[in-house]
Design a protein around this motif. Structure first.
Motif, PDB file in Angstrom:
ATOM      1  N   TYR A 270     -87.648 124.187  10.144  1.00  0.00           N
ATOM      2  CA  TYR A 270     -86.419 124.278  10.949  1.00  0.00           C
ATOM      3  C   TYR A 270     -86.425 125.533  11.832  1.00  0.00           C
ATOM      4  O   TYR A 270     -85.685 125.613  12.792  1.00  0.00           O
ATOM      5  N   LEU A 271     -87.223 126.516  11.450  1.00  0.00           N
ATOM      6  CA  LEU A 271     -87.284 127.789  12.171  1.00  0.00           C
ATOM      7  C   LEU A 271     -88.627 127.909  12.886  1.00  0.00           C
ATOM      8  O   LEU A 271     -89.655 127.445  12.390  1.00  0.00           O
ATOM      9  N   THR A 272     -88.606 128.557  14.052  1.00  0.00           N
ATOM     10  CA  THR A 272     -89.826 128.694  14.849  1.00  0.00           C
ATOM     11  C   THR A 272     -90.898 129.486  14.103  1.00  0.00           C
ATOM     12  O   THR A 272     -92.081 129.159  14.172  1.00  0.00           O
ATOM     13  N   ASP A 273     -90.453 130.510  13.371  1.00  0.00           N
ATOM     14  CA  ASP A 273     -91.392 131.433  12.725  1.00  0.00           C
ATOM     15  C   ASP A 273     -91.002 131.584  11.255  1.00  0.00           C
ATOM     16  O   ASP A 273     -89.865 131.939  10.942  1.00  0.00           O
ATOM     17  N   SER A 274     -91.948 131.326  10.360  1.00  0.00           N
ATOM     18  CA  SER A 274     -91.666 131.441   8.924  1.00  0.00           C
ATOM     19  C   SER A 274     -91.657 132.889   8.461  1.00  0.00           C
ATOM     20  O   SER A 274     -91.280 133.174   7.328  1.00  0.00           O
ATOM     21  N   GLY A 275     -92.130 133.800   9.318  1.00  0.00           N
ATOM     22  CA  GLY A 275     -92.247 135.189   8.906  1.00  0.00           C
ATOM     23  C   GLY A 275     -93.670 135.548   8.478  1.00  0.00           C
ATOM     24  O   GLY A 275     -93.940 136.693   8.138  1.00  0.00           O
ATOM     25  N   PHE A 276     -94.578 134.570   8.514  1.00  0.00           N
ATOM     26  CA  PHE A 276     -95.968 134.823   8.110  1.00  0.00           C
ATOM     27  C   PHE A 276     -96.921 134.536   9.264  1.00  0.00           C
ATOM     28  O   PHE A 276     -96.688 133.626  10.060  1.00  0.00           O
ATOM     29  N   GLY A 277     -97.982 135.308   9.331  1.00  0.00           N
ATOM     30  CA  GLY A 277     -98.946 135.170  10.411  1.00  0.00           C
ATOM     31  C   GLY A 277    -100.071 134.208  10.059  1.00  0.00           C
ATOM     32  O   GLY A 277    -100.204 133.759   8.924  1.00  0.00           O
ATOM     33  N   LEU A 278    -100.862 133.869  11.089  1.00  0.00           N
ATOM     34  CA  LEU A 278    -102.007 132.977  10.916  1.00  0.00           C
ATOM     35  C   LEU A 278    -103.257 133.643  11.462  1.00  0.00           C
ATOM     36  O   LEU A 278    -103.192 134.452  12.383  1.00  0.00           O
ATOM     37  N   ASP A 279    -104.402 133.263  10.934  1.00  0.00           N
ATOM     38  CA  ASP A 279    -105.656 133.821  11.432  1.00  0.00           C
ATOM     39  C   ASP A 279    -106.125 133.146  12.710  1.00  0.00           C
ATOM     40  O   ASP A 279    -106.815 133.764  13.515  1.00  0.00           O
ATOM     41  N   TRP A 280    -105.770 131.876  12.882  1.00  0.00           N
ATOM     42  CA  TRP A 280    -106.372 131.111  13.968  1.00  0.00           C
ATOM     43  C   TRP A 280    -105.338 130.399  14.825  1.00  0.00           C
ATOM     44  O   TRP A 280    -104.382 129.838  14.316  1.00  0.00           O
ATOM     45  N   GLN A 281    -105.621 130.418  16.130  1.00  0.00           N
ATOM     46  CA  GLN A 281    -104.731 129.780  17.102  1.00  0.00           C
ATOM     47  C   GLN A 281    -105.546 128.907  18.035  1.00  0.00           C
ATOM     48  O   GLN A 281    -106.646 129.284  18.455  1.00  0.00           O
ATOM     49  N   VAL A 282    -105.029 127.732  18.365  1.00  0.00           N
ATOM     50  CA  VAL A 282    -105.614 126.911  19.441  1.00  0.00           C
ATOM     51  C   VAL A 282    -104.507 126.658  20.465  1.00  0.00           C
ATOM     52  O   VAL A 282    -103.322 126.722  20.139  1.00  0.00           O
ATOM     53  N   ASN A 283    -104.919 126.377  21.692  1.00  0.00           N
ATOM     54  CA  ASN A 283    -103.940 126.270  22.772  1.00  0.00           C
ATOM     55  C   ASN A 283    -103.964 124.935  23.497  1.00  0.00           C
ATOM     56  O   ASN A 283    -103.253 124.780  24.488  1.00  0.00           O
ATOM     57  N   SER A 284    -104.772 123.994  23.014  1.00  0.00           N
ATOM     58  CA  SER A 284    -104.803 122.689  23.681  1.00  0.00           C
ATOM     59  C   SER A 284    -105.214 121.623  22.668  1.00  0.00           C
ATOM     60  O   SER A 284    -105.870 121.926  21.655  1.00  0.00           O
TER      61      SER A 284
END
Ligand code: PSU
Ligand code: MN
Length: 301
Positions: A188-202
């Motif tokens: 329900y929230l954009t950010d859970s408060g925890f980070g991630l190691d990996w991001q993809v953009n497409s």
């Protein structure tokens, strides 16, 4: 006995042609969204997959047979039948052997999608480790550790212990990607408060990671797709009603697989539908992105 599994004609045609297909779970329709609006939502979710360029395959067990792709009558039954079971992987053999019917969760949908040759799957939020004293961990996590499928979700449901769930996903060697973000979404929230190691953009980048994952070891790729901030539930409202709902678990004596539907229903009621609007929006966005990833995977071949 071979797995009694029937694939809808349009899904069969798409798979045979190597065209994009997206698997959809049925528990979120049967047990996650309130009747009678859930039927319209089920149709809208399939529409979102089509808009993204893929064929939807909603999965459920009807009278002892796994259906991959439901017609209008099947969707109506899933949405309307109050006696329908909630089937995780461990429940499938019982339903199949006894001619039973039920909606499939993330765990069983992932396993059945893999069996049907469908690589991409969309849901709202994964199950995970519940909060509170007694240990309660969704079978979704274990299934994703050994099932080769890409799951698009908005993280794990915020009713859970998100930190513990992320740790379990690491232990199980599930690949977790943020879609356009380095933050793990909070359903329900954009950010859970925890980070991630990996991001993809497409979609293409996500598809490339999944294709590589297939070569490494069986197991899932989680593509975590956050709601935009403008569409998230008000965080203060979220925290307040969630605390009330969690307290209600003990008061009302709710345990086992009833926990998740109970919490979702309480939130929908207490937020006067605001959490429901967000929940449906999450699923529609994930369905459309899943279709795009499936299309990108088809292009790779
Ligand atoms: N996502 C939603 N709504 C839901 C669920 C996911 O937006 O209702 C369902 C999924 O089927 C998931 C299940 O697998 O909740 C997890 O239940 P449990 O915690 O009992 O494993
Ligand atoms: Mn549980």
């Amino acid at each position: 006995m071979p797995l009694p599994l029937t694939v809808a004609p349009d899904v069969r045609d798409a798979l045979d042609a190597g065209s994009p297909v997206v698997a959809l779970e049925s528990t979120l329709i049967a047990h996650g969204l309130p009747r009678p609006d859930n039927l319209a939502a089920a149709g809208d979710i399939e529409q979102a997959v089509r808009r993204g360029g893929a064929t939807p395959a909603t999965i459920a067990v009807l009278d002892g047979i796994v259906h991959v792709g439901l017609d209008e009558a099947g969707l109506t039954r899933i949405a309307g039948d109050e006696t329908l079971s909630k089937l995780g992987v461990r429940d499938l053999p019982v339903a199949l052997a006894s001619g039973g019917s039920g909606a499939t969760t993330v765990s069983s949908t992932a396993v059945l999608a893999e069996r049907a040759g469908i690589a991409v799957f969309a849901t709202g939020g994964l199950g995970g480790v519940h909060r509170g004293g007694g240990y309660d961990e969704s079978a979704d996590l274990g299934a994703l550790g050994s099932t080769t499928v890409l799951v698009v979700c908005a993280g794990v449901k915020s009713i859970l212990d998100v930190e513990a769930t992320l740790e379990r996903l690491e232990t199980l060697s599930v690949t977790v990607l943020g879609y356009g973000t380095h933050r793990f979404p909070g359903f329900y929230l954009t950010d859970s408060g925890f980070g991630l190691d990996w991001q993809v953009n497409s979609p293409a980048q996500a598809a490339a990671v999944f294709a590589a994952r297939r070569e490494v070891r069986p197991g899932a790729v989680v593509l975590a797709n956050p709601l935009p901030e403008s569409e998230q539930l008000d965080p203060d409202l979220h925290d307040r009603v969630l605390a009330e709902a969690l307290a209600g678990l003990a008061t009302d004596g709710v345990t086992g697989k009833a926990v998740t539907p109970y919490l979702l229903e309480r939130l929908h009621r207490v937020t006067a539908g605001a959490s429901l609007v967000a929940n449906i929006q999450i699923i529609l966005r994930n369905a459309e992105l899943a279709a795009q990833v499936s299309a990108a995977l088809s292009d790779l071949r």
